[in-house]
Design an enzyme around this catalytic site. Structure first.
Site, mmCIF file in Angstrom:
data_model
loop_
_atom_site.group_PDB
_atom_site.id
_atom_site.type_symbol
_atom_site.label_atom_id
_atom_site.label_comp_id
_atom_site.label_asym_id
_atom_site.label_seq_id
_atom_site.Cartn_x
_atom_site.Cartn_y
_atom_site.Cartn_z
ATOM 1 N N HIS A 5 7.159 34.447 69.626
ATOM 2 C CA HIS A 5 7.511 35.794 70.107
ATOM 3 C C HIS A 5 8.361 35.615 71.376
ATOM 4 C CE1 HIS A 5 6.734 39.705 72.094
ATOM 5 N NE2 HIS A 5 6.326 40.170 70.929
ATOM 6 N N ASP A 46 -0.634 31.252 72.927
ATOM 7 C CA ASP A 46 -0.379 32.693 72.900
ATOM 8 C C ASP A 46 -1.282 33.267 71.806
ATOM 9 O OD1 ASP A 46 0.498 35.174 72.121
ATOM 10 O OD2 ASP A 46 2.617 34.657 72.033
ATOM 11 N N GLN A 57 -1.914 37.440 68.497
ATOM 12 C CA GLN A 57 -2.187 37.806 67.099
ATOM 13 C C GLN A 57 -3.433 37.125 66.551
ATOM 14 O OE1 GLN A 57 -0.689 40.123 65.425
ATOM 15 N NE2 GLN A 57 0.904 40.516 66.935
ATOM 16 N N LYS A 85 -4.129 44.649 70.924
ATOM 17 C CA LYS A 85 -4.106 44.060 69.571
ATOM 18 C C LYS A 85 -5.538 43.937 69.055
ATOM 19 C CE LYS A 85 0.285 42.519 70.213
ATOM 20 N NZ LYS A 85 1.455 43.164 69.661
HETATM 21 N N1 PLP Z 1 2.900 37.133 71.496
HETATM 22 C C1 PLP Z 1 2.746 37.559 70.245
HETATM 23 C C2 PLP Z 1 2.529 36.563 69.155
HETATM 24 C C3 PLP Z 1 2.772 38.925 69.959
HETATM 25 O O1 PLP Z 1 2.611 39.355 68.710
HETATM 26 C C4 PLP Z 1 2.974 39.842 71.024
HETATM 27 C C5 PLP Z 1 3.088 41.282 70.741
HETATM 28 O O2 PLP Z 1 3.477 41.685 69.664
HETATM 29 C C6 PLP Z 1 3.127 39.338 72.310
HETATM 30 C C7 PLP Z 1 3.081 37.989 72.526
HETATM 31 C C8 PLP Z 1 3.335 40.253 73.476
HETATM 32 O O3 PLP Z 1 2.219 41.052 73.659
HETATM 33 P P1 PLP Z 1 2.254 42.244 74.730
HETATM 34 O O4 PLP Z 1 3.469 43.045 74.422
HETATM 35 O O5 PLP Z 1 0.980 42.975 74.489
HETATM 36 O O6 PLP Z 1 2.311 41.604 76.070
#
Ligand code: PLP
Length: 411
Positions: A128, A205, A208, A231
């Site tokens: 991401h 991270d 998910q 999430k």
């Molecule tokens: N990393 C992954 C794999 C994600 O799916 C997301 C959000 O979709 C994020 C990081 C970022 O999360 P946030 O926007 O809640 O900080």
């Protein structure tokens, strides 16, 4: 006596989520966008309302009863998060706005002061943007290098190439536990073991992963783990960064202000203990309360039972969608979480999303903040259906029926 677990009662679970009972565009809502944000159960809504109605005040600084109640609720939520992750100590639990802020904190307070030319940060091709851009910023700031381990056409990490890219120069490995765009579950235990044997630290991270699997940071052996409350059926604007205490202890604060200090004078300030050293300013107190309630809720359902339910839906949806002419599933890893990305020949994903929405089916379309994944598959975007604890086989049927409508429109 039988020890068989009770079957997962999705009808009962759905009653906990009032938002699901509505109609959208004249159809019962079919919510297939939990990977973007999960919905909140009554338990979370009520915990936040109770806090706001009866206990709110600022934390840590007040002697009056409300401030003490708020502090107790906030620090109680920290203890709840510690148990959720099986961290050793509450000192290892930093409240942040979400995964993005957690990763930026590590980038700025851990990597930036330590790394320089010749040092390498290793990520993968399925990250991401939140696990790409903060490292690019650190590279610009320090002169260190970002390396990317490739994925294959199934959306799996090429582990051999990853292991070859891991060298004595690698200071940090930062990888998704689960890919949001492809659903791939990464072999994080193997990654942690290999990275540590090269002397590199590991950030996972977990955005998910947390709604689908029980997390034990001690068993994983990772050095940092970041995730977002929203999430996990909790509120937005709150998340957790776990960091090993020895590392957090050595790191300088990354933001200055109230709460993160012990003493302040114009000549010099000294910093608070962990974890408050990293929590400058008034925190998201009701968010933390809601997050703790979400953890109670999910564990009450049994995360493994939820995951098994979602895997049944994923298998069903994969089989059904595979039969649709012109539909291609993007991300076919052997080990996937409940995320199904796809394209439909002749129909841009955004148009597909609009048609599905007119049928009451909410999916996500776009690059899913994973543009390099789209580039790798040579597509501009995908449509993505993702499943949560409240989804049903009827939701899969509705998705398939709505895709049938889209095919009629686009021939
Ligand atoms: N990393 C992954 C794999 C994600 O799916 C997301 C959000 O979709 C994020 C990081 C970022 O999360 P946030 O926007 O809640 O900080």
């Amino acid at each position: 006596m039988s020890t068989a677990a009770a079957p997962f009662d999705v009808t009962r679970v759905r009653r906990d989520f009032p938002i699901l009972a509505q109609h959208v565009n004249g159809h019962p809502l079919v919510y297939l966008d939990s990977a973007a944000s999960g919905q909140r159960p009554n338990a979370v809504l009520r915990a936040v309302e109770r806090y706001e109605t009866h206990h709110h005040s600022n934390v840590h600084r007040g002697v009056h009863a409300l401030s003490q109640a708020a502090t107790e609720a906030f620090e109680g939520a920290r203890e709840r998060a510690r148990r959720f992750l099986n961290a050793r100590s509450r000192r290892e639990i930093v409240f942040v706005r979400g995964t993005t802020e957690g990763i930026n904190l590590v980038a700025q307070a851990f990597a930036r002061p330590r790394f320089g030319p010749g040092d390498e940060i290793l990520i993968t091709g399925l990250e991401h943007h939140a696990n790409i851009v903060p490292w690019q910023m650190v590279c610009e700031q320090t002169g260190c290098t970002l390396k990317v381990a490739p994925i294959d056409r199934r959306g799996e990490l090429d582990l051999d190439r990853f292991l070859r890219q891991l060298t004595a120069r690698t200071r940090l490995v930062a990888v998704a536990h689960v890919s949001n765009a492809l659903g791939t579950v990464l072999p994080v235990e193997r990654i942690v073991e290999a990275a540590h044997s090269c002397g590199a630290l590991v950030l996972l991270d977990g955005a998910q992963a947390v709604p689908h699997t029980a997390i034990d940071v001690q068993a994983l052996g990772c050095d940092f783990y970041a995730f977002s409350g929203h999430k996990l059926y909790g509120p937005t604007g709150i998340g957790v960064l776990f960091g090993r205490e020895e590392l957090l202890e050595e790191m300088p604060p990354w933001q200055g202000g109230g709460d993160m200090i012990r003493t302040v004078s114009f000549e010099k300030s000294t910093y608070n203990d962990l974890p408050w050293k990293f929590e400058a300013g008034t925190p998201n107190i009701s968010g933390a309360v809601g997050l703790a309630a979400a953890m109670d809720y999910l564990e009450g359902l049994d995360i493994e039972a939820v995951a098994a339910h979602e895997q049944r839906l994923l298998a069903l949806a994969t089989a059904e969608l595979s039969r649709i002419p012109g539909l291609e599933i993007i991300g076919t890893a052997a080990h996937k979480a409940a995320v199904l990305s796809f394209t439909l020949r002749g129909c841009h994903p955004h148009d597909l999303g609009t048609i599905l929405d007119s049928e009451g089916v909410a999916i996500r379309t776009g690059h899913h903040c994973a543009m390099p994944v789209m580039t790798f598959f040579d597509i501009p975007a995908t449509a993505r259906a993702s499943f949560g604890c409240y989804n049903t086989e009827a939701d899969v049927d509705a998705l398939v029926a709505a895709l049938g409508k889209a095919r009629e429109v686009f021939g």
